[in-house]
Design a protein around this motif. Structure first.
Motif, short mmCIF file in Angstrom:
data_model
loop_
_atom_site.label_atom_id
_atom_site.label_comp_id
_atom_site.label_asym_id
_atom_site.label_seq_id
_atom_site.Cartn_x
_atom_site.Cartn_y
_atom_site.Cartn_z
N LEU A 46 -1.33 -8.76 -3.83
CA LEU A 46 -0.64 -7.67 -3.50
C LEU A 46 -0.21 -7.58 -1.69
CD1 LEU A 46 -3.00 -5.03 -5.31
CD2 LEU A 46 -0.42 -5.53 -5.66
N ALA A 47 -0.85 -8.49 -1.18
CA ALA A 47 -0.78 -8.49 0.43
C ALA A 47 0.66 -8.56 0.93
CB ALA A 47 -1.55 -9.58 0.97
N LYS A 48 1.42 -9.31 0.33
CA LYS A 48 2.97 -9.66 0.62
C LYS A 48 3.69 -8.47 0.48
CE LYS A 48 6.73 -12.93 0.66
NZ LYS A 48 7.24 -14.21 -0.03
N GLN A 49 3.45 -7.85 -0.70
CA GLN A 49 4.18 -6.80 -1.06
C GLN A 49 3.94 -5.48 -0.39
OE1 GLN A 49 3.41 -5.73 -5.39
NE2 GLN A 49 3.68 -3.52 -5.11
N LEU A 50 2.50 -5.07 -0.26
CA LEU A 50 2.27 -4.24 0.71
C LEU A 50 1.97 -4.20 2.23
CD1 LEU A 50 -0.88 -2.89 -1.70
CD2 LEU A 50 1.47 -2.11 -1.64
N GLN A 56 -8.13 -5.86 3.47
CA GLN A 56 -7.95 -4.36 3.70
C GLN A 56 -7.56 -3.73 2.19
OE1 GLN A 56 -4.52 -4.52 6.57
NE2 GLN A 56 -5.55 -2.77 7.58
N ILE A 57 -6.76 -4.42 1.59
CA ILE A 57 -6.67 -4.02 0.08
C ILE A 57 -7.76 -4.15 -0.63
CG2 ILE A 57 -5.19 -4.38 -2.03
CD1 ILE A 57 -3.11 -5.65 0.00
N ALA A 58 -8.56 -4.92 -0.64
CA ALA A 58 -9.85 -5.35 -1.32
C ALA A 58 -10.74 -4.13 -0.66
CB ALA A 58 -10.36 -6.54 -0.98
#
Length: 581
Positions: A46-50, A56-58
């Motif tokens: 998801l990192a590239k998308q967000l 951070q997402i984790a």
């Protein structure tokens, strides 16, 4: 009751609250158990998308789930992995749910199907040898698993009883006994009830006739003509052929019974003979089949890379591809098969590609799933197909006898002769079956009976010994696995106990993988891990001498659950656990 599915659902809900793609919330057993019992890697993609760092997402995901009481710890680790450790009370509750469930938490299929299992595939007049062992072992395990999941299963041995080898046998017996009435076309009487040859004689006649035909084209042509006459219905040949089939089936049933393997149907290629003419005509009429150099074929590939399926040879005889196609027709029409699984050597992959494509092209099995489980070869220590010390191919019965000679008993006192024989038989079968089924079925493997007979390592005897050890523990404490469950499992008191409980949660997943992928090795690996973890638990967790009553009762219940699981898994593998060893 697949624990990973339960955890995935919880994480999916957290993903949805954060407007993240829930399909990325998959939770699986941790590859780094020192960091956590389970892991979720959904933050990484998801990192590239967000346009945010994975960690951070984790951490955002962790904040959604960390207060759930089923978790002891949920942490994020660079670059963005989520490690999960369960609360010990939750884990114990999960154990008790499994213990109280008649299926030990294992699911049933929501859409039961009518499934045909085609395995065994022996040829008439040929004794079973070690090379024949993989198909019945894998097939039997799969039929057990499919039935456990609720499917309606019919297994068929599918005899090779209609090919050129029948003509070879007929011509060889004509040379031996030319005055027998089977060869007199004018004979109108009743043919003898007793067969002219025994199964042992047949096993000697076939290799001799095969060599003769390979060395002499005239002899091969006679065999082909005899086969064609048989298939056309010549009376004497049919009577002689029926003798071949009867004596062969009687012997085959004994050999398969020695492996504790049984079939619902004992059909052969010959059983679909009556369907072939109409099937071929329909294929011609529909433009699916065509004539080519005097033969009738079905082209199965537009690019010509896959050879056509030959339905009828130029001499009028049919091929085994023809009978296989007609067998699919019979199974769909007569048995309404929704799935047909063939457990056959992977060297037949091209053949099944041709047959399956032809079946779809001809509309014979439009809605039936056709699956080929193509297994690898069983080799000797030299890496070549297994041979006996004298250079011949080992008979299956000899292999089982060899396994019995290596099946030693751990305890002798108080056992009758019959009990000892029963134990040795069970250990021998466990040795052979686990040795085969523990391999990924597509792989070739080295068959080392000395190694597979050991009571240590990843072997059948090790699993039996572990299960018998649990039986002995329960017996000494006056408890049984089948009796009323008097106690519940409490939270783990040490790492070994916790690891055993965690391992036991994996049964439904191991079974699901076996069922979905038709791969018995998942069950074997699971059973082995259970045995390993139980033996560590046993060495570190006193049971009979434990002074804390609550802890002792919990460990007794954990023993009962472990044994119940081993009994189920080994039964699905076709392995029976003795009372003692």
């Amino acid at each position: 009751m697949i624990l990973e599915d339960y955890l995935t659902t919880l994480f999916s809900q957290a993903f949805e609250k954060l407007s993240l793609e829930p399909k990325l919330a998959k939770v699986q057993m941790s590859a780094r158990p020192e960091l956590g019992q389970f892991q979720c890697n959904g933050a990484m993609p998801l990192a590239k998308q967000l346009k945010k760092s994975p960690i951070q997402i984790a951490n955002d995901i962790i904040n959604q789930v960390k207060d759930n009481l089923i978790f002891k710890d949920v942490t994020g680790v660079m670059p963005g992995f989520i490690n999960i450790t369960l609360n010990d009370n939750f884990l114990a509750d999960w154990m008790n749910q499994m213990l109280a469930n008649s299926r030990l938490g294992c699911p049933k299929t929501e859409t039961p199907q009518k499934v045909m299992m085609d395995f065994g595939g022996p040829n008439v007049a040929k004794p079973l040898h070690i090379g024949h062992i993989r198909s019945p072992l894998i097939g039997d395990c799969l039929q057990r698993v499919y039935r456990f999941y609720g499917d309606e299963v019919l297994s068929d041995v599918h005899l090779g009883d209609w090919g050129t080898q029948m003509g070879m046998l007929i011509e060889e017996i004509r040379k031996m006994y030319p005055d027998l009435p089977y060869f007199d076309e004018n004979f109108t009487g009743t043919y003898p009830i007793e067969p002219p040859v025994t199964v042992d004689e047949l096993s000697e006649i076939y290799p001799r006739s095969s060599v003769r035909c390979k060395e002499n084209e005239n002899e091969m042509e006679k065999a082909r003509l005899a086969t064609a006459e048989l298939q056309k219905g010549r009376r004497g040949y049919r009577a002689l052929w029926q003798h071949f089939v009867n004596v062969s089936i009687a012997e085959l049933k004994k050999d398969y019974a020695d492996l504790d393997i049984y079939f619902d149907l004992w059909k052969g290629e010959s059983d679909v003979q009556a369907l072939i003419d109409d099937m071929v005509k329909n294929c011609l009429d529909n433009g699916v089949a065509k004539e080519s150099q005097g033969a009738i074929i079905i082209p199965v590939a537009e690019d010509d890379k896959t050879p056509p399926l030959i339905l009828v040879k130029s001499d009028g005889a049919v091929m085994y591809g023809t009978t296989d196609l007609a067998t699919i027709l019979e199974r769909v029409q007569d048995y309404q098969a929704q799935k047909i699984i063939y457990v056959v050597d992977k060297r037949q992959s091209l053949h099944f590609k041709q047959v399956f494509t032809a079946a779809k092209k001809a509309g014979i099995a439009p809605n039936t799933e056709l699956i080929h489980i193509g297994f690898g070869t069983l080799n000797g220590k030299d890496g070549k197909p297994f041979k006996t010390r004298s250079g011949g191919v080992m008979r299956l019965s000899t292999l089982i006898d060899e396994a019995k000679t290596r099946a030693s008993l751990r305890e002798q006192e108080g056992l009758s002769r019959n009990e000892k024989e029963d134990i040795i038989n069970k250990v021998a079968l466990a040795t052979v079956k686990f040795a085969d089924l523990s391999n990924v079925y597509t792989s070739d493997y080295i068959f080392d009976l000395d190694k597979f007979s050991q009571y240590e390592g990843k072997t059948g005897p090790y699993l039996l010994y572990s299960a018998v050890r649990i039986k002995s523990i329960l017996r000494k404490l006056n408890y049984s696995v089948s009796g009323t469950l008097q106690y519940k499992i409490s939270k783990a008191t040490n790492d070994a106990e916790r690891n055993l409980q965690l391992t036991l949660t994996q049964l439904p997943l191991a079974l699901q993988r076996t069922y979905d992928k038709c791969e018995p090795h998942h069950l074997c690996e699971y059973a082995y891990q259970v045995a390993v973890q139980f033996n560590k638990f046993y060495s570190e967790s006193p049971i009979a001498t434990e002074e804390n009553e609550t802890t002792q009762k919990s460990r007794i219940a954990l023993c009962q659950l472990t044994l119940k699981q081993l009994i189920l898994v080994l039964e699905l593998l076709g392995i029976e656990i003795p009372e003692r060893m």
